[in-house]
Design an enzyme around this catalytic site. Sequence first.
Site, PDB file in Angstrom:
ATOM      1  CG  ASP A   1       5.587  -8.386   2.295  1.00  0.00           C
ATOM      2  OD1 ASP A   1       5.524  -7.457   1.480  1.00  0.00           O
ATOM      3  OD2 ASP A   1       4.871  -8.464   3.303  1.00  0.00           O
ATOM      4  CD  GLU A   2       1.694  -7.317  -2.480  1.00  0.00           C
ATOM      5  OE1 GLU A   2       1.405  -7.413  -1.287  1.00  0.00           O
ATOM      6  OE2 GLU A   2       1.110  -6.550  -3.268  1.00  0.00           O
TER       7      GLU A   2
END
Length: 421
Positions: free
Chosen positions: A112-113
């Site tokens: 998610d990054e």
Amino acid sequence: MESYKLHRNILCIDLKSFYASVECAVRGLDPFKTPLVVADAGRGGGSIVLAVSPYLKTLGIPSRLRFYELPTDLGIIVAKPRMHLYLEYSAKIIEVYLKFISEDDLYVYSIDEAFLDVTEYLAYYKMTDVQLAKKILAKIYEETKLFATVGIGPNMLISKLALDIESKKAPDFIAKWTYESIEEKLWPVEPLSEMWGIGYRMEKNLNRLGLIKIGDIAQYNPKELKRQFGILGEELYYHTHGIDMSMIQHKHNIRSKHKSYGVGQTLFSDYYVPDIFQIILEMIDDVSRRLRLSKKVAKTIHLGISYSKDVGGGFSRQMSLEQPTSSTHIIYETCLSIFNKYYQDEPIRRVHVSLTNLKESHVYQFSLFENPDLIIKEQNLFQAMDEMKYKYGRNKINRASSELKASTTKARNKMIGGHHA
């Protein structure tokens, strides 16, 4: 210090409460108005809540807690983890990034990054870095209905600090830092573990030196930091001044810096001797397989045991071998030595095994006290098992002991990242 400063335009983008937001998106719910958590309620009250929706965070509910700790009067929706779904959404987000920049300028840090180097694209798009960041966030929402936050900085470190410390609280989810922001926005930060790269153990060691705020480290003697903590202490000093010379375009070098291999497991019931030996052996099977696949050997073996919460405590110890190894047998025997020395006959709920002090795999030098035939036989056996697992799946071949009631390996082999696929 000036000569170490990069002057790029780096975006560090994080998807807000990713797992929970995906569950809201597929249900057509607003994550800022919906009380939703991602957790496997079927595992009982002791199971870990993997994510909570942004709405619950505004009520002060942390992102990681036990299921039984959730309030019961909020009508919370419980979504069972679906790792395949989250990976599909993560892939969609990467596709969005690649609509704006080349793969060479993208570094996917986690599910998610990601970091994006947009330096060479600003003239093409005729935008500032902030304007381009807003456009990317809008595109992410348009295609996935997920919200994201972004930190912007002249290097990867400062963009990450801007993300962690400011952007998640900003009204538009965007924060831009420069080198001049460091003293004003980073140095007052405490506790030290709020800064990316400082863990709780390092924080305690730094606190013992009287270093409480990040600015205390920045103004400390760098030679003393290096003497106390080695190269990590020196790096930390420069990081507190915003110095980081990592380049996204050199991401293959960044990814190759594996310093350890580890695995942890929270058990769903109390374990004792001898069942706990089955758990430790299965975890060593897992981590030593990853070690062999990376063509590495490890010299230092670490075992951590946490007792049931009713008892509390545990131990975390390590032992260094005379020469590095990837042998499951040797690693297991080493863990047993640690276990037998420190275990206090208490119920066990968590086990952690890690291998550090890594070296490239090399020709093994047998000692006078070892059985070469046994070691070679084991090496050939595990190499064959590694190949079968890689080709046909991790559950295609297991130890016969995986049929024991105490075993968790077959269930864990079906998971992704320790969670339901």
